[in-house]
Design an enzyme around this catalytic site. Structure first.
Site, short mmCIF file in Angstrom:
data_model
loop_
_atom_site.label_atom_id
_atom_site.label_comp_id
_atom_site.label_asym_id
_atom_site.label_seq_id
_atom_site.Cartn_x
_atom_site.Cartn_y
_atom_site.Cartn_z
CE LYS A 13 -5.38 93.29 37.48
NZ LYS A 13 -3.95 92.95 37.46
NE ARG A 133 1.96 99.96 42.41
CZ ARG A 133 0.98 99.28 41.84
NH1 ARG A 133 0.30 99.81 40.85
NH2 ARG A 133 0.67 98.06 42.27
NE ARG A 144 2.29 93.86 42.78
CZ ARG A 144 2.53 94.83 41.89
NH1 ARG A 144 3.76 95.32 41.75
NH2 ARG A 144 1.56 95.30 41.16
#
Ligand code: AMP
Length: 195
Positions: A13, A133, A144
């Site tokens: 995205k 990350r 997630r």
């Protein structure tokens, strides 16, 4: 024109949103980027969300809705928003519909990037190695993905009912996916009422 880029974590995205920004001069509204910026600035909000984000859970609707509300006027002035990682719950989707309606605006299209779970895992493992990350570690990524399936995927019927959902094969290379997105947007642009 307002576009929602929809899909699970690591579906591409953010990458595709940045391409659209470069090509169309629209504004990318990524709540994940906004929250990471709050963390790096050392703000009270950043401290509040750090643990939640690192575990891979969703932060509260009120926090992300407020971030989006604040950013909407600038996006509108630039010709529209690309929502990336927002909305992620039914409450967020309803709030976004209301906020846009108050401004005489609306979501024009929801582009769903379809990527299978094995490919997501491969991408996030690579990104963890490259960028480190914290929430890309395998344990947080599992959370997630579960949050996506439990809280975000239920938005698909909401947007389907509004006739706004367009599916895009997100499995290919970045350029191939970008081409599919352009084709989908060309159709939307020809639809009466789109802007
Ligand atoms: P992202 O970069 O979009 O994957 O977001 C990273 C993390 O920020 C997510 O795992 C959540 O903890 C938080 N986050 C980002 N956007 C939202 C949202 N719309 N609703 C709730 N939490 C969010």
């Amino acid at each position: 024109m307002n576009i929602v880029l929809f899909g699970p974590p690591a579906a591409g995205k953010g990458t595709q949103a940045k391409r659209l920004v470069d090509q169309r001069g629209m504004v990318q509204l990524s709540t994940g980027d906004m929250l990471r910026a709050a963390r790096s600035s050392g703000s009270e909000l950043g401290d509040r969300v750090a643990g939640i984000m690192d575990r891979g859970e969703l932060v509260s609707d009120a926090i992300v809705i407020a971030l989006i509300e604040e950013a909407l006027p600038a996006a509108e002035a630039a010709g529209g928003a690309i929502f990336d990682g927002f909305p992620r719950t039914i409450a967020q989707a309803e709030a976004l519909d209301d906020l846009l309606a108050q401004r005489g605006s609306k979501i024009d299209v929801v582009l769903r990037l379809k990527v299978d779970d094995d490919a997501l895992l491969a991408r996030v493992t690579k990104r963890f190695g490259e960028q480190g990350r914290a929430d890309d570690n395998p344990e947080s990524f599992k959370v997630r993905l579960a949050a996506y399936n439990a809280q975000t995927a239920p938005l698909l019927p909401h947007y389907m009912a509004q006739g706004k959902l367009v599916e895009v094969d997100g499995m290919g290379a970045i350029d191939a996916v970008a081409g599919e997105i352009e084709a989908a947007l060309a159709v939307v642009n020809k639809t009466p009422g789109a802007r």
